[in-house]
Design a protein around this motif. Structure first.
Motif, mmCIF file in Angstrom:
data_model
loop_
_atom_site.group_PDB
_atom_site.id
_atom_site.type_symbol
_atom_site.label_atom_id
_atom_site.label_comp_id
_atom_site.label_asym_id
_atom_site.label_seq_id
_atom_site.Cartn_x
_atom_site.Cartn_y
_atom_site.Cartn_z
ATOM 1 N N CYS A 223 1.000 2.920 -3.840
ATOM 2 C CA CYS A 223 0.838 3.612 -3.090
ATOM 3 C C CYS A 223 0.664 5.265 -3.447
ATOM 4 O O CYS A 223 1.460 5.461 -4.112
ATOM 5 C CB CYS A 223 1.676 3.338 -1.878
ATOM 6 S SG CYS A 223 1.936 4.499 -0.576
ATOM 7 N N THR A 238 -1.020 1.728 0.602
ATOM 8 C CA THR A 238 0.024 0.466 0.515
ATOM 9 C C THR A 238 0.168 0.020 -0.785
ATOM 10 O O THR A 238 -0.717 0.132 -1.600
ATOM 11 C CB THR A 238 -0.411 -0.539 1.348
ATOM 12 O OG1 THR A 238 -1.888 -0.993 1.142
ATOM 13 C CG2 THR A 238 -0.471 -0.340 2.920
ATOM 14 N N ASP A 239 1.308 -0.559 -1.208
ATOM 15 C CA ASP A 239 1.595 -1.261 -2.427
ATOM 16 C C ASP A 239 1.153 -2.701 -2.063
ATOM 17 O O ASP A 239 1.614 -3.556 -1.180
ATOM 18 C CB ASP A 239 2.969 -1.392 -2.740
ATOM 19 C CG ASP A 239 3.223 0.239 -3.486
ATOM 20 O OD1 ASP A 239 2.401 0.445 -4.187
ATOM 21 O OD2 ASP A 239 4.096 0.828 -3.107
ATOM 22 N N PRO A 247 -5.791 -3.445 -2.657
ATOM 23 C CA PRO A 247 -5.644 -2.518 -1.572
ATOM 24 C C PRO A 247 -6.919 -1.781 -1.411
ATOM 25 O O PRO A 247 -7.643 -1.328 -2.120
ATOM 26 C CB PRO A 247 -4.683 -1.698 -1.908
ATOM 27 C CG PRO A 247 -4.495 -1.679 -3.233
ATOM 28 C CD PRO A 247 -4.805 -2.912 -3.843
ATOM 29 N N SER A 272 2.055 9.050 7.344
ATOM 30 C CA SER A 272 1.687 7.737 7.436
ATOM 31 C C SER A 272 3.487 7.113 7.376
ATOM 32 O O SER A 272 3.651 5.791 7.636
ATOM 33 C CB SER A 272 1.332 6.970 6.066
ATOM 34 O OG SER A 272 2.019 7.117 4.868
ATOM 35 N N LYS A 280 8.691 -0.352 7.904
ATOM 36 C CA LYS A 280 7.472 -0.199 6.776
ATOM 37 C C LYS A 280 6.692 1.035 7.214
ATOM 38 O O LYS A 280 6.408 1.056 8.501
ATOM 39 C CB LYS A 280 6.819 -1.254 6.349
ATOM 40 C CG LYS A 280 7.835 -2.367 5.665
ATOM 41 C CD LYS A 280 6.933 -3.511 5.080
ATOM 42 C CE LYS A 280 8.013 -4.324 4.349
ATOM 43 N NZ LYS A 280 7.041 -5.591 4.030
ATOM 44 N N SER A 282 2.984 2.902 7.651
ATOM 45 C CA SER A 282 1.488 2.357 8.055
ATOM 46 C C SER A 282 0.720 2.686 7.068
ATOM 47 O O SER A 282 0.657 3.414 6.123
ATOM 48 C CB SER A 282 1.227 2.796 9.460
ATOM 49 O OG SER A 282 1.178 4.242 9.405
ATOM 50 N N ARG A 283 -0.644 1.903 6.942
ATOM 51 C CA ARG A 283 -1.634 2.419 6.036
ATOM 52 C C ARG A 283 -2.323 3.724 6.653
ATOM 53 O O ARG A 283 -3.049 4.330 5.811
ATOM 54 C CB ARG A 283 -2.839 1.266 6.267
ATOM 55 C CG ARG A 283 -3.764 1.410 5.034
ATOM 56 C CD ARG A 283 -4.687 0.191 5.327
ATOM 57 N NE ARG A 283 -5.823 0.329 4.250
ATOM 58 C CZ ARG A 283 -7.100 0.715 4.915
ATOM 59 N NH1 ARG A 283 -7.307 0.813 6.288
ATOM 60 N NH2 ARG A 283 -8.197 1.088 4.318
#
Length: 301
Positions: A223, A238-239, A247, A272, A280, A282-283
């Motif tokens: 990420c 994202t990871d 991804p 994000s 968590k 967001s993308r």
């Protein structure tokens, strides 16, 4: 009576007129059938300008049985309720670029040829939500016409001034997808207002993939990894563990403005982290993420 939308609406009117509260928490059936009041309740509460949080019976039973997922779900639901009640659980410190205001724009397609432009919640320089714009009428085509752009940005400016007591000097527009609006309109409007502005396209559907190579070993990128030139960037948001999937990057493109692309990427990564509905990130930056959610749930806001 179960399945009677009139009774559901009557209940909302009765409760909202007799009680004073910030958010309605409603237990609804899990099954998606004609008797499920979810849509009716969401629309009815929205018409009363009261935010609502729906909890399905299936989710409620997880809490009752102390399921392993219950804590994670409770965190997300609690965050949602807190935010819908006007709370701000966190902010981003020192978003780069000296920007006063970030705005997200998307276009909802109701049916072929019928579209609703929308402005997401307007965010200040630390990612605090200020306001949002919901259109009053539909339009033809995905290009937002000038009169609706005027409505959107008049509301952005007025809402910002009412909330902060100061004027917007520097503004960034995140356009979900392609920005095919009239560039000359933007130029004339913001020059009259003496506002420096940037228009950034944020494209989430990208066929290209990225990988990380280190010491001859190939792995998924992390990420924040990005490929950047003067006007465009591909950014991993994202990871994902190796072997699970690869991804999808966001494609970021600067249409107008003097901000360096590295700064634009850092701003998008920071924003994000400002989705209050989950623990968590967001993308997407919260600007276009919320614009997209408003588009898809326009009857519920």
């Amino acid at each position: 009576e179960i399945g009677d939308s009139t009774n559901y609406k009557k209940l909302v009117r009765s409760v909202s007129e007799k009680k004073s509260f910030d958010v309605a928490i409603v237990l609804v059936p899990t099954e998606e059938d004609v008797s499920n009041p979810y849509s009716t309740f969401k629309t009815a509460w929205a018409e009363k300008n009261i935010p609502s949080q729906m909890i399905s019976e299936k989710t409620a039973k997880l809490f009752e049985n102390k399921d392993a997922n219950a804590v994670w779900l409770m965190h997300n639901i609690a965050l949602g309720i807190f935010a819908k009640s006007g709370g701000i659980p966190w902010i981003v410190d020192n978003v780069p670029g000296n920007i006063d205001c970030f705005v997200g724009i998307d276009v909802a397609t109701l049916e072929k040829g019928i579209h609703y432009p929308t402005c997401a919640t307007v965010f200040d320089k630390n990612g605090r939500p200020i306001n949002f714009y919901k259109p009053k009428k539909a339009q033809k085509g995905e290009k937002i016409n000038d009169s609706i752009l005027q409505e959107i940005f008049d509301e952005v400016i007025l809402g910002y001034e009412e909330s902060t007591g100061s004027r917007i000097r520097n503004l960034v527009i995140h356009r979900d997808g392609f920005s095919n609006e009239d560039a000359e309109w933007y130029k004339n409007y913001f020059e009259r207002k003496e506002i420096n502005y940037s228009v950034i396209e944020v494209k989430k559907f990208v066929s290209s993939k990225m990988l990380r190579e280190q010491n001859g070993e190939i792995s998924n990128p992390l990420c924040g990894d990005s490929l950047v030139n003067n006007t465009e960037a591909f950014v991993i948001m994202t990871d994902i563990k190796d072997g699970k999937a690869s991804p999808r990057p966001l494609h970021i493109k600067k249409q107008v403005g003097n901000l360096p692309m590295d700064t634009i990427v850092q701003q998008i990564l920071a924003l994000s982290c400002m989705h209050f509905g989950a623990t968590k990130k967001s993308r997407l930056p919260v600007t276009t993420y919320y614009a997209d959610k408003i588009c898809k749930n326009i009857d519920y806001v």
